[in-house]
Design a protein around this motif. Structure first.
Motif, mmCIF file in Angstrom:
data_model
loop_
_atom_site.group_PDB
_atom_site.id
_atom_site.type_symbol
_atom_site.label_atom_id
_atom_site.label_comp_id
_atom_site.label_asym_id
_atom_site.label_seq_id
_atom_site.Cartn_x
_atom_site.Cartn_y
_atom_site.Cartn_z
ATOM 1 N N HIS A 283 51.756 25.086 50.988
ATOM 2 C CA HIS A 283 50.896 26.062 50.863
ATOM 3 C C HIS A 283 51.729 27.507 50.768
ATOM 4 O O HIS A 283 51.412 28.331 49.923
ATOM 5 N N ASP B 54 44.060 33.064 54.253
ATOM 6 C CA ASP B 54 44.948 32.184 55.121
ATOM 7 C C ASP B 54 44.951 32.517 56.617
ATOM 8 O O ASP B 54 44.851 31.348 57.376
ATOM 9 N N ASP C 134 51.891 30.339 47.937
ATOM 10 C CA ASP C 134 51.446 31.824 48.247
ATOM 11 C C ASP C 134 52.610 32.746 47.639
ATOM 12 O O ASP C 134 52.259 33.754 47.273
ATOM 13 N N HIS D 113 44.328 37.184 49.750
ATOM 14 C CA HIS D 113 44.553 35.802 49.852
ATOM 15 C C HIS D 113 45.175 35.521 51.224
ATOM 16 O O HIS D 113 44.828 34.671 51.899
HETATM 17 ZN ZN LIG Z 1 47.300 30.728 50.514
#
Ligand SMILES: [Zn+2]
Ligand SMILES: [Zn+2]
Ligand SMILES: [Zn+2]
Length: 380
Positions: free
Chosen positions: A159, A54, A163, A50
């Motif tokens: 965001h 990003d 995360d 992930h």
């Molecule tokens: Zn993310």
């Protein structure tokens, strides 16, 4: 603070937060990747991917900006925005494959009864580090975004918070595994994979919509139409086509104006529409305005059937010649509305003779004449 000061502030804040975000995600990809590899934690591996996703998303946007997002050249006259879209689509394809791969591993391990064996301090530190770093980044980006009053930066900040929460799930899973719930790590991995799929879906959907030139959000489209309709000189905003290009909006507009104004006034109104839209709607980067006279429905094939200016001039000249040969035609202004043609005829040396005027008017507007109405004007 002037508009450009504010834009400069937002730009610098965006730059600082992007760098901080990229460095964080680079670090986290490494730390969680290595931590996951050493400890066998699938949740950590998924979370590392992930972070990598990003990082790559930001990288694509960064490269696109460096390449000159809107700069057109000979071989790409509409600019290079679609390169970014294409890159994002590729990335979401890669992410989808990765997420499915992770999911597959997870399921097959579960079916085989395999669980992470080396979970311990390393996994705890890696996950805890990710939680803390993401939270710090979130706070930093949020304060920068608020200072610069920039909604994209604030959205990015949230965001980072998301995360961080993903890493909280990883940490909880590892702790649960260590506490004796053997599937804790795998449960956390499933959560992270689902989050990754959600990110992938959003990225992919936006890029796909851009590629197929889907319409923009209705509310935004209405707001733009309203700005156009409120521009001085515009009677009505007829057709508004909008599409996205590298996240920005490109517009085609048909604006109706009073039918008797001049070309230059119509053009001035078109310029004004362009200016108003660009000023009021920051997402819009390009506006093409087509002007239609009020009472006229745009119809290209009808234009081909209408007589040309040359033909009309000849008709007017011969009528003037026949009825008042002493008059000189100084100017002919033509108005085309629907299927009707009107004319303003400016004559010099026109005799002060109402009967001749009436005859000329009739000759120009009778049944098989091309004009629906004619105004005769005397040149002073
Ligand atoms: Zn993310
Ligand atoms: Zn122009
Ligand atoms: Zn038109």
């Amino acid at each position: 603070m002037t508009g450009s000061d504010k834009a400069g502030l937002a730009k610098r804040a965006a730059w600082r937060t992007s760098i901080a975000g990229a460095l964080t995600n680079l670090t986290l990809t490494g730390v969680k990747g290595v931590g996951g590899w050493i400890s066998g934690s699938q949740a950590l591996i998924a979370d590392a991917i992930h972070s990598l996703a990003d990082l790559l998303t930001d990288l694509i946007a960064f490269v696109a900006i460096r390449l000159g997002r809107a700069e057109a050249d000979e071989s790409h006259p509409y600019g290079h925005g679609k390169f970014e879209t294409f890159g994002t689509l590729l990335l979401s394809g890669f992410l989808l494959a990765t997420a499915l791969g992770l999911g597959w591993n997870l399921v097959s391990d579960l079916l085989a009864g395999k669980t992470a064996r080396n979970l311990g301090t390393v996994a705890l530190i890696a996950a805890g580090f990710s939680v803390v770093l993401n939270e710090l980044l979130f706070r930093y980006a949020l304060s920068q975004g608020r200072k610069a009053d920039s909604s994209p930066i604030i959205a990015n900040a949230w965001h980072h918070r998301a995360d961080g929460l993903s890493s909280v799930a990883v940490l909880a899973g590892i702790v649960a595994s260590l506490a004796g719930f053997a599937y804790g790590d795998q449960l956390a991995a499933a959560v992270v994979v689902l989050l990754l799929l959600r990110v992938t879906y959003r990225l992919g959907r936006d890029a796909f919509d851009e590629l197929v030139e889907a319409a923009i959000d209705r509310q935004q489209q209405r707001a733009i139409a309203e700005t156009i309709a409120r521009t001085e000189g515009v009677r009505d905003c007829q057709t508004l086509r909008a599409r996205r290009l590298a996240g920005e909006i490109v517009l085609d507009v048909h604006a109706k104006v009073d039918r008797l104004i001049s070309v230059s006034e119509g053009h001035r109104i078109a310029e004004l529409v362009e200016h108003r839209v660009l000023q009021k709607h920051a997402d819009v980067t390009d506006v093409t305005v087509h002007i239609d006279p009020a009472g006229h429905a745009h119809d290209a094939s009808r234009a081909a059937e209408a007589p040309t200016r040359d033909e009309l001039e000849k008709f007017v000249e011969s009528s003037v010649e026949a009825i008042c040969p002493a008059a000189e035609i100084a100017d002919i202004v033509l108005h085309f509305t629907g299927s009707e043609i009107e004319a303003e005829l400016v004559l010099s040396d026109f005799p002060d003779d109402d009967a001749a005027k009436a005859r000329l008017e009739e000759a120009l507007t009778e049944d098989d004449a091309p004009f629906a109405a004619v105004r005769l004007l005397q040149k002073l």
